[in-house]
Design a protein around this motif. Sequence first.
Motif, mmCIF file in Angstrom:
data_model
loop_
_atom_site.group_PDB
_atom_site.id
_atom_site.type_symbol
_atom_site.label_atom_id
_atom_site.label_comp_id
_atom_site.label_asym_id
_atom_site.label_seq_id
_atom_site.Cartn_x
_atom_site.Cartn_y
_atom_site.Cartn_z
ATOM 1 N N ILE A 8 -10.421 4.028 8.009
ATOM 2 C CA ILE A 8 -9.553 3.275 7.105
ATOM 3 C C ILE A 8 -10.297 2.044 6.590
ATOM 4 O O ILE A 8 -10.860 1.277 7.374
ATOM 5 N N ASP A 9 -10.287 1.866 5.270
ATOM 6 C CA ASP A 9 -10.798 0.655 4.630
ATOM 7 C C ASP A 9 -9.579 -0.061 4.053
ATOM 8 O O ASP A 9 -9.088 0.299 2.990
ATOM 9 N N PRO A 10 -9.043 -1.059 4.779
ATOM 10 C CA PRO A 10 -7.776 -1.661 4.365
ATOM 11 C C PRO A 10 -7.889 -2.539 3.129
ATOM 12 O O PRO A 10 -8.884 -3.220 2.924
ATOM 13 N N GLY A 11 -6.845 -2.496 2.333
ATOM 14 C CA GLY A 11 -6.725 -3.356 1.168
ATOM 15 C C GLY A 11 -5.266 -3.400 0.752
ATOM 16 O O GLY A 11 -4.530 -2.441 0.983
ATOM 17 N N LEU A 12 -4.832 -4.493 0.187
ATOM 18 C CA LEU A 12 -3.425 -4.604 -0.193
ATOM 19 C C LEU A 12 -3.120 -3.761 -1.431
ATOM 20 O O LEU A 12 -2.085 -3.100 -1.485
ATOM 21 N N ARG A 13 -4.018 -3.748 -2.406
ATOM 22 C CA ARG A 13 -3.797 -2.912 -3.595
ATOM 23 C C ARG A 13 -4.198 -1.470 -3.328
ATOM 24 O O ARG A 13 -3.485 -0.552 -3.681
ATOM 25 N N GLN A 39 1.489 -2.800 -7.639
ATOM 26 C CA GLN A 39 1.042 -4.170 -7.908
ATOM 27 C C GLN A 39 2.199 -5.107 -8.215
ATOM 28 O O GLN A 39 2.124 -6.298 -7.936
ATOM 29 N N ASP A 40 3.271 -4.572 -8.782
ATOM 30 C CA ASP A 40 4.403 -5.421 -9.139
ATOM 31 C C ASP A 40 5.460 -5.479 -8.034
ATOM 32 O O ASP A 40 6.480 -6.132 -8.194
ATOM 33 N N GLY A 41 5.205 -4.831 -6.901
ATOM 34 C CA GLY A 41 6.161 -4.842 -5.801
ATOM 35 C C GLY A 41 6.054 -6.106 -4.960
ATOM 36 O O GLY A 41 5.049 -6.814 -5.006
ATOM 37 N N SER A 42 7.081 -6.354 -4.181
ATOM 38 C CA SER A 42 7.044 -7.496 -3.260
ATOM 39 C C SER A 42 6.065 -7.184 -2.127
ATOM 40 O O SER A 42 5.718 -6.022 -1.891
ATOM 41 N N LEU A 43 5.636 -8.209 -1.435
ATOM 42 C CA LEU A 43 4.704 -8.007 -0.321
ATOM 43 C C LEU A 43 5.280 -7.052 0.721
ATOM 44 O O LEU A 43 4.590 -6.110 1.127
ATOM 45 N N PRO A 44 6.527 -7.228 1.179
ATOM 46 C CA PRO A 44 7.066 -6.274 2.157
ATOM 47 C C PRO A 44 7.070 -4.834 1.651
ATOM 48 O O PRO A 44 6.755 -3.905 2.403
#
Length: 178
Positions: A8-13, A39-44
């Motif tokens: 796994i290479d983690p990334g938020l996007r 990309q337009d979603g909330s962090l949770p």
Amino acid sequence: MNTRILGIDPGLRVTGFGVIERIGTQLRYVASGCIRSPQDGSLPERLRVLLEGVQQVVDTYSPQEAAVEIVFVNVNPQSTLLLGQARGAAICGLVSRALPVSEYTALQVKQAVVGYGKANKEQVQHMVRRLLDLPGDPQADAADALACAICHANASSLKAAHGELADLRRRRGGRMMR
């Protein structure tokens, strides 16, 4: 013994994943891809997408072990925090499926795959292609995840060999015979 490993290479996007199989000393490509959060979603919401995406990958490919890249502090502390949360969601997805998780720094991964800890993304992609005999370079995030899995396969092979050597030493009274 065959071992299926998920990297796994983690990334938020974009979170890259790569699945390989270690068959003795040989490595075989199984699958790779990316989990993309809105990309337009909330962090949770974005973290939920990553968690469920990792769980789906585990359910689909049934790995026995997982390897995740360790996140280091970036110049931007906010980016570092967000990346750490994405990494946490990915790890939670793995442990929720009872997978043992090993962690490696980017330096360790690049050293294991390219032989140079400061290799660039293109060098990693190229070596992953060569090591897994792929027809083309994988996408960058997927290549990083495959590289993480390759690093783990090599590290666990070395660890097993070291354990066998220690067992041999114990049987011979603590010394090696020539």
